[in-house]
Scaffold this motif. Structure first.
Motif, PDB file in Angstrom:
ATOM      1  N   ILE A  74       0.841  -1.176   0.000  1.00 21.75           N
ATOM      2  CA  ILE A  74       0.000   0.000   0.000  1.00 21.75           C
ATOM      3  C   ILE A  74       0.886   1.239   0.000  1.00 21.75           C
ATOM      4  CG2 ILE A  74      -1.955  -1.094   1.141  1.00 21.75           C
ATOM      5  CD1 ILE A  74      -1.062   0.137   3.753  1.00 21.75           C
ATOM      6  N   VAL A  75       0.309   2.367  -0.394  1.00 21.91           N
ATOM      7  CA  VAL A  75       1.069   3.608  -0.498  1.00 21.91           C
ATOM      8  C   VAL A  75       0.634   4.578   0.583  1.00 21.91           C
ATOM      9  CG1 VAL A  75       1.553   5.612  -1.953  1.00 21.91           C
ATOM     10  CG2 VAL A  75       1.406   3.346  -2.979  1.00 21.91           C
ATOM     11  N   ALA A  76       1.603   5.152   1.270  1.00 18.33           N
ATOM     12  CA  ALA A  76       1.338   6.212   2.241  1.00 18.33           C
ATOM     13  C   ALA A  76       1.899   7.512   1.682  1.00 18.33           C
ATOM     14  CB  ALA A  76       1.991   5.888   3.586  1.00 18.33           C
ATOM     15  N   SER A  77       1.010   8.481   1.455  1.00 23.11           N
ATOM     16  CA  SER A  77       1.436   9.801   0.985  1.00 23.11           C
ATOM     17  C   SER A  77       1.634  10.690   2.203  1.00 23.11           C
ATOM     18  CB  SER A  77       0.384  10.405   0.053  1.00 23.11           C
ATOM     19  OG  SER A  77       0.244   9.617  -1.110  1.00 23.11           O
ATOM     20  N   VAL A  78       2.864  11.140   2.397  1.00 20.45           N
ATOM     21  CA  VAL A  78       3.232  11.892   3.593  1.00 20.45           C
ATOM     22  C   VAL A  78       3.532  13.336   3.206  1.00 20.45           C
ATOM     23  CG1 VAL A  78       4.846  12.075   5.519  1.00 20.45           C
ATOM     24  CG2 VAL A  78       4.187   9.808   4.643  1.00 20.45           C
ATOM     25  N   ALA A 125      15.930   7.446   9.098  1.00 23.43           N
ATOM     26  CA  ALA A 125      15.444   6.794  10.320  1.00 23.43           C
ATOM     27  C   ALA A 125      13.963   7.104  10.549  1.00 23.43           C
ATOM     28  CB  ALA A 125      16.271   7.255  11.518  1.00 23.43           C
ATOM     29  N   GLN A 126      13.547   8.331  10.287  1.00 22.30           N
ATOM     30  CA  GLN A 126      12.139   8.694  10.457  1.00 22.30           C
ATOM     31  C   GLN A 126      11.250   7.949   9.464  1.00 22.30           C
ATOM     32  OE1 GLN A 126      12.735  12.944  10.015  1.00 22.30           O
ATOM     33  NE2 GLN A 126      12.270  13.313  12.182  1.00 22.30           N
ATOM     34  N   SER A 154       7.524   1.224   9.502  1.00 20.35           N
ATOM     35  CA  SER A 154       7.317   0.112  10.427  1.00 20.35           C
ATOM     36  C   SER A 154       5.974   0.241  11.140  1.00 20.35           C
ATOM     37  CB  SER A 154       8.459   0.082  11.447  1.00 20.35           C
ATOM     38  OG  SER A 154       8.248  -0.935  12.399  1.00 20.35           O
ATOM     39  N   ILE A 155       5.631   1.458  11.572  1.00 22.87           N
ATOM     40  CA  ILE A 155       4.355   1.677  12.265  1.00 22.87           C
ATOM     41  C   ILE A 155       3.185   1.387  11.335  1.00 22.87           C
ATOM     42  CG2 ILE A 155       2.872   3.447  13.290  1.00 22.87           C
ATOM     43  CD1 ILE A 155       5.471   4.771  14.333  1.00 22.87           C
ATOM     44  N   LEU A 156       3.254   1.900  10.114  1.00 22.66           N
ATOM     45  CA  LEU A 156       2.149   1.720   9.159  1.00 22.66           C
ATOM     46  C   LEU A 156       2.030   0.264   8.717  1.00 22.66           C
ATOM     47  CD1 LEU A 156       2.612   4.933   6.981  1.00 22.66           C
ATOM     48  CD2 LEU A 156       0.838   4.497   8.692  1.00 22.66           C
ATOM     49  N   THR A 157       3.164  -0.416   8.578  1.00 20.90           N
ATOM     50  CA  THR A 157       3.135  -1.832   8.199  1.00 20.90           C
ATOM     51  C   THR A 157       2.425  -2.657   9.268  1.00 20.90           C
ATOM     52  OG1 THR A 157       5.164  -1.659   6.883  1.00 20.90           O
ATOM     53  CG2 THR A 157       4.551  -3.852   7.666  1.00 20.90           C
ATOM     54  N   ARG A 158       2.708  -2.367  10.535  1.00 20.95           N
ATOM     55  CA  ARG A 158       2.026  -3.077  11.624  1.00 20.95           C
ATOM     56  C   ARG A 158       0.541  -2.724  11.661  1.00 20.95           C
ATOM     57  NH1 ARG A 158       6.557  -1.421  14.659  1.00 20.95           N
ATOM     58  NH2 ARG A 158       5.253   0.096  15.788  1.00 20.95           N
ATOM     59  N   THR A 159       0.227  -1.463  11.382  1.00 18.77           N
ATOM     60  CA  THR A 159      -1.165  -0.999  11.455  1.00 18.77           C
ATOM     61  C   THR A 159      -2.018  -1.643  10.371  1.00 18.77           C
ATOM     62  OG1 THR A 159      -0.462   1.127  12.384  1.00 18.77           O
ATOM     63  CG2 THR A 159      -2.668   1.025  11.371  1.00 18.77           C
ATOM     64  N   TYR A 160      -1.490  -1.696   9.152  1.00 21.58           N
ATOM     65  CA  TYR A 160      -2.282  -2.173   8.012  1.00 21.58           C
ATOM     66  C   TYR A 160      -1.961  -3.611   7.616  1.00 21.58           C
ATOM     67  CZ  TYR A 160      -3.831   2.625   7.420  1.00 21.58           C
ATOM     68  OH  TYR A 160      -4.404   3.860   7.630  1.00 21.58           O
ATOM     69  N   ASN A 161      -0.949  -4.206   8.271  1.00 34.22           N
ATOM     70  CA  ASN A 161      -0.578  -5.594   8.010  1.00 34.22           C
ATOM     71  C   ASN A 161      -0.230  -5.825   6.536  1.00 34.22           C
ATOM     72  OD1 ASN A 161      -0.055  -8.207   8.929  1.00 34.22           O
ATOM     73  ND2 ASN A 161      -2.094  -8.937   8.338  1.00 34.22           N
ATOM     74  N   ASN A 195       2.959  -4.488   3.429  1.00 29.17           N
ATOM     75  CA  ASN A 195       4.131  -3.678   3.143  1.00 29.17           C
ATOM     76  C   ASN A 195       3.689  -2.287   2.707  1.00 29.17           C
ATOM     77  OD1 ASN A 195       5.950  -5.764   3.677  1.00 29.17           O
ATOM     78  ND2 ASN A 195       5.804  -6.544   1.579  1.00 29.17           N
ATOM     79  N   VAL A 196       4.445  -1.284   3.092  1.00 30.91           N
ATOM     80  CA  VAL A 196       4.070   0.108   2.831  1.00 30.91           C
ATOM     81  C   VAL A 196       5.195   0.813   2.079  1.00 30.91           C
ATOM     82  CG1 VAL A 196       3.463   2.330   3.867  1.00 30.91           C
ATOM     83  CG2 VAL A 196       2.630   0.202   4.903  1.00 30.91           C
ATOM     84  N   THR A 197       4.825   1.526   1.017  1.00 30.10           N
ATOM     85  CA  THR A 197       5.742   2.413   0.315  1.00 30.10           C
ATOM     86  C   THR A 197       5.397   3.844   0.684  1.00 30.10           C
ATOM     87  OG1 THR A 197       6.063   0.917  -1.555  1.00 30.10           O
ATOM     88  CG2 THR A 197       6.518   3.250  -1.942  1.00 30.10           C
ATOM     89  N   ILE A 198       6.400   4.631   1.050  1.00 31.12           N
ATOM     90  CA  ILE A 198       6.176   6.003   1.498  1.00 31.12           C
ATOM     91  C   ILE A 198       6.616   6.988   0.430  1.00 31.12           C
ATOM     92  CG2 ILE A 198       6.903   7.760   3.167  1.00 31.12           C
ATOM     93  CD1 ILE A 198       7.068   5.587   5.266  1.00 31.12           C
TER      94      ILE A 198
END
Length: 271
Positions: free
Chosen positions: A201-205, A214-215, A221-228, A230-233
């Motif tokens: 999934i994609v997270a637009s920041v 590091a941020q 890591s937080i979003l991956t755990r939340t949505y179960n 893999n996340v691309t930022i």
């Protein structure tokens, strides 16, 4: 689309996936044929109504497709459309929306086959950011006073550095504005579809300053755990947020910006 049409589209995509070996290497031409059918149907609401009329037998709706398009497009595209015609649709025009989806899906299948899917996703995101920043270009590409083919050609010239799959989707997004979708809406849908094909999934920041590695890793890591998943930022810089970040994941919005907190304080104060 409502759940009934969503289910119909899912079945159609599953059937289409079974034919991918037949269209390998020919995805762009097949996608263009699908888009052409969508354009024809979009200009002929009476045909759409006939194809979606659940009071008519499914075979009759499928035969209408054959009668209208036999010899005028690729056989595999006719098979796709007859399958769609046999389905039940929740709302008028959903069959055209489904063709748009399947056309874009086919373009992205070609990109995935050539290991270009990640690049296409990145180029779509950069293009979306460019169009948001360049108001004049965005308005020109969306201006219906200019013929759609001319606007599509301009998009091809502006984004000539992109791979052919990205260019094809950008050109289609420009043409698609004729029927009411904005460029941003079309490109966002393509981005979501590319992410789905690449199984993330994609997270637009949005942030006032660039995030450190590091941020980004911590947020991922937080979003991956939340949505179960893999996340691309993708990060967009906007000084107006002042501090903190705003995160969009699909329809979810997590707004931790200082600008948002100031706005909330002002609202509470005035109330």
């Amino acid at each position: 689309m409502r759940s009934g049409s969503e289910a119909a589209l899912t079945r159609a995509r599953d059937r289409w996936d079974g034919l991918t070996s037949q269209i390998a290497g020919d995805e762009l031409d097949i996608a263009q044929a699908i888009f052409s059918i969508a354009d024809i149907l979009g200009e002929n609401p009476a045909i759409v109504a006939a194809l979606e009329d659940s009071s008519r037998p499914a075979d009759a709706r499928a035969n209408l497709v054959v009668n209208l398009f036999s010899g005028k497009t690729r056989g595999v595209v006719i098979d796709l459309l007859t399958g769609l015609a046999r389905e039940r649709w929740s709302e008028s025009g959903d069959i055209v929306v489904s063709l748009e989806y399947l056309g874009a899906y086919t373009v992205l299948l070609g990109a995935r086959r050539e290991d270009e899917l990640s690049r296409v996703e990145e180029e779509l995101y950069v293009s979306l950011r460019t169009l948001r920043a360049e108001r004049g270009l965005r308005l020109t590409l969306s201006d219906r006073h200019y013929p759609a083919p001319a606007r599509a050609q301009l998009a091809e010239q502006v984004f000539a550095g992109c791979v052919v799959y990205t260019q094809r989707l950008l050109m289609r997004a420009v043409i698609r504005t004729v029927r009411g979708w904005t460029l941003a809406q079309s490109l966002t849908r393509y981005l979501d579809l590319a992410a789905e094909l690449d199984r993330h999934i994609v997270a637009s920041v949005t942030s006032a300053v660039p995030l450190t590695r590091a941020q980004e890793d911590r947020l991922r890591s937080i979003l991956t755990r939340t949505y179960n998943k893999n996340v691309t930022i993708h990060v967009t810089l906007d000084p107006a947020v002042i501090g903190g970040i705003r995160v969009h994941v699909g329809d979810d919005v997590i707004d931790g910006t200082l600008a948002n907190r100031i706005s909330a304080l002002r609202k509470n104060f005035t109330n």
